[in-house]
Motif scaffolding. Sequence first.
Motif, PDB file in Angstrom:
ATOM      1  N   ARG A 146       0.828  -1.209   0.000  1.00 52.25           N
ATOM      2  CA  ARG A 146       0.000   0.000   0.000  1.00 52.25           C
ATOM      3  C   ARG A 146       0.865   1.262   0.000  1.00 52.25           C
ATOM      4  O   ARG A 146       0.572   2.208  -0.717  1.00 52.25           O
ATOM      5  N   PHE A 168      -1.874  -2.941   6.857  1.00 52.61           N
ATOM      6  CA  PHE A 168      -2.905  -2.192   6.141  1.00 52.61           C
ATOM      7  C   PHE A 168      -4.107  -3.102   6.049  1.00 52.61           C
ATOM      8  O   PHE A 168      -4.001  -4.234   5.570  1.00 52.61           O
ATOM      9  N   GLU A 199      -8.404  -3.591   5.215  1.00 50.17           N
ATOM     10  CA  GLU A 199      -9.611  -3.115   4.549  1.00 50.17           C
ATOM     11  C   GLU A 199     -10.779  -3.927   5.073  1.00 50.17           C
ATOM     12  O   GLU A 199     -10.725  -5.152   5.088  1.00 50.17           O
TER      13      GLU A 199
END
Length: 110
Positions: free
Chosen positions: A15, A82, A84
């Motif tokens: 990312r 990271f 989501e």
Amino acid sequence: MTEPEISLTKNAARRVAAIAERKNAPAILRLAVDGGGCAGFTYSFELADAPEAEDEIAETDGVKLVVDPASLELVRGSAVDFVEDLGGAAFKVTNPNAQSGCGCGSSFSV
């Protein structure tokens, strides 16, 4: 070999690399700890141009995570990932030093 002071997951490195490429910047993520937030301290992230002389540096797949010495005292042994999910996408710190945190996951206490 000593245990790393802090680490950056492969997912977080990907990312950072993508963000840095879009911004035409070096793939260096700075993690800092600031006073405030609902639990006492907050994490802040930004792209850095270069590491500072005193920074702790972790590297994953060519992407660097840099942390200043004062912040490192509060995040030593942590991993930056990271994630989501339904709530959105964000960098997440798994901090073994945090005694408690808040519901949003962006602040903690020690």
